[in-house]
Design a protein around this motif. Sequence first.
Motif, PDB file in Angstrom:
ATOM      1  N   HIS A 277       0.814  -1.221   0.000  1.00  0.00           N
ATOM      2  CA  HIS A 277       0.000   0.000   0.000  1.00  0.00           C
ATOM      3  C   HIS A 277       0.840   1.260   0.000  1.00  0.00           C
ATOM      4  CE1 HIS A 277      -3.315  -2.696   0.829  1.00  0.00           C
ATOM      5  NE2 HIS A 277      -4.118  -1.706   0.519  1.00  0.00           N
ATOM      6  N   SER A 279       1.349   5.008  -0.998  1.00  0.00           N
ATOM      7  CA  SER A 279       0.366   6.024  -1.354  1.00  0.00           C
ATOM      8  C   SER A 279       0.585   6.540  -2.761  1.00  0.00           C
ATOM      9  CB  SER A 279       0.448   7.200  -0.396  1.00  0.00           C
ATOM     10  OG  SER A 279      -0.472   8.176  -0.809  1.00  0.00           O
ATOM     11  N   TRP A 281      -1.500   8.995  -3.680  1.00  0.00           N
ATOM     12  CA  TRP A 281      -2.397  10.145  -3.631  1.00  0.00           C
ATOM     13  C   TRP A 281      -1.784  11.315  -4.382  1.00  0.00           C
ATOM     14  CZ3 TRP A 281      -1.841  15.146  -1.707  1.00  0.00           C
ATOM     15  CH2 TRP A 281      -3.017  15.897  -1.684  1.00  0.00           C
ATOM     16  N   CYS A 295     -12.897  10.397   2.809  1.00  0.00           N
ATOM     17  CA  CYS A 295     -12.427   9.015   2.597  1.00  0.00           C
ATOM     18  C   CYS A 295     -13.486   7.957   2.935  1.00  0.00           C
ATOM     19  CB  CYS A 295     -11.188   8.764   3.448  1.00  0.00           C
ATOM     20  SG  CYS A 295     -10.577   7.080   3.248  1.00  0.00           S
ATOM     21  N   ARG A 297     -12.427   4.637   1.977  1.00  0.00           N
ATOM     22  CA  ARG A 297     -11.605   3.511   1.521  1.00  0.00           C
ATOM     23  C   ARG A 297     -11.803   2.242   2.349  1.00  0.00           C
ATOM     24  NH1 ARG A 297      -7.090   3.933  -1.372  1.00  0.00           N
ATOM     25  NH2 ARG A 297      -5.869   2.759   0.131  1.00  0.00           N
ATOM     26  N   HIS A 388      -4.924   0.243   4.779  1.00  0.00           N
ATOM     27  CA  HIS A 388      -5.762   1.127   3.966  1.00  0.00           C
ATOM     28  C   HIS A 388      -5.460   2.597   4.251  1.00  0.00           C
ATOM     29  CE1 HIS A 388      -8.420  -2.149   2.676  1.00  0.00           C
ATOM     30  NE2 HIS A 388      -8.712  -1.294   1.711  1.00  0.00           N
ATOM     31  N   TRP A 391      -2.310   4.974   3.045  1.00  0.00           N
ATOM     32  CA  TRP A 391      -2.440   5.853   1.867  1.00  0.00           C
ATOM     33  C   TRP A 391      -2.330   7.320   2.292  1.00  0.00           C
ATOM     34  CZ3 TRP A 391      -3.693   5.150  -3.370  1.00  0.00           C
ATOM     35  CH2 TRP A 391      -4.319   6.204  -4.020  1.00  0.00           C
ATOM     36  N   TRP A 392      -3.068   7.648   3.364  1.00  0.00           N
ATOM     37  CA  TRP A 392      -3.080   9.046   3.831  1.00  0.00           C
ATOM     38  C   TRP A 392      -1.806   9.388   4.609  1.00  0.00           C
ATOM     39  CZ3 TRP A 392      -6.260  10.902   0.773  1.00  0.00           C
ATOM     40  CH2 TRP A 392      -7.504  10.323   0.506  1.00  0.00           C
TER      41      TRP A 392
END
Length: 487
Positions: A277, A279, A281, A295, A297, A388, A391-392
Amino acid sequence: MRQVSVPLIGAAGAWREAARGLLAAGVPPGDVLWNAEGQQEAPDLFGTEVSALVPTGDITVPRSFVALANSVCFHSDPQRYARLYALLWRLRAAPHLMSNRADPDLAKLRQMEKAVHRCRHKMRAFVRFREITAPGTNRRSFAAWFEPTHYTLEMNAAFFRDRFADMNWRIVTPDVTAIYDGADVRLEPGQDPPHLPEDASEELWLTYFRSIFNPARLKVSAMTSEMPRKYWKNLPEAAAIPDMIAGAPARARAMAAAAPTLPPVRAARAQAQLAAHKSAWTDGGAGLEADIRACTRCPLHCHATQAVCGEGPEDARLMIVGEQPGDQEDLAGRPFVGPAGQLFTRLAGQAGLDREAAYLTNAVKHFKHIPRGRRRIHQRPDAGEVAHCKWWLDAEIARTQPDLILAMGATAALALTGSGARITARRGRIERGLAGRDVLLTLHPSYLLRQPNEAARARATDDFRADMAQAAGLAPMSLGGPSPKRS
Ligand code: URA
């Protein structure tokens, strides 16, 4: 030519006052001769005016310079004051100089700052007290002899005071002595090594030191970098090192021949998920915070009031990562405002770390909980949810580019390093994170609140405060005004 003498004790304040006076009087760096107490190089003082400069008017300098000067003044380089003043002088015409990483003068001072911080840390790690309690006294007394590379005892005085508040102690160095007897720390000139009696508890400490040594992981260069040889002569445990090193290959072979212990399957699965995972973004126009708030997700967003974004300077040098928002954070929409957050803020402050100067965020942005009556009971996010939300977190790291990330608790450690190994065994250590940045590991503040008794809580609190102090140099408390940012 002006000549300014800076005392060893209170050097940072004295230098600041003198520099302000010189600057106000328009004295260029080339016209100042800085004398560091105990380090005079007997210059030719013909035609030199000894200055007692009185600062006039207010001089504004970036906070990041003040923080830099507060550390560099404790460096042992006799040129430290001159270097600082030269940079200060240039700052008047180039106010953005502090953010120019390519500037050689600034780079040199940053290097010196780093050396001072390292020395401060080594002192915290390697001061060894011996008991000197006089018979018939009810407060125990301890003394230690230490030879730091730089003049860092003054910087560490508050640390030792808070850590060893329940005993009298003195730390003697060749240049400065710190004495604590329950009130405040007194700083006096250095002394010769005191006579320190043999300490019965040292044998116990040596046994412990030997028992935590893992021969299969021996790296002599890493060991001597962590515990430089120059400190060995004052470390009781150093006497055991040569034998431990010599016996390591045989012990490692014996360990290899014994039955292997396999890592839990869970850990491998979590690592694979996290590694997958990365990111991707990119800003579609709304900005990172707006995207985090929108979000969906993972299912956690369904039950939370809102996503809680990070807060703090986007160019902070220190990023602090917790687990997930709690009940109060979920309602307020801000990280670390509930009981654990308040405890964190207080202890960080005591360790000299200003939360406002750091970027504060969580590994998971939504509050995971189960309802019980009218209460919402916190649930630890699982590895999938952490993956998950990474990502942020990755996007925040990429934007802030911190010099150090402080991971508070196991969830943050997992998200940042990919390892779910026990945090109590790793705390205080810096590991290389998945994002290629240094990650300092510490306990989660709620762990302190969960301790079963006062003694365990005090111990965990001390550890937590010590870890905060390790990171404090990157987000130091400021005396009002804007907080220091990346320079
Ligand atoms: N605990 C966390 O890890 N984060 C918060 O924001 C609050 C409590």
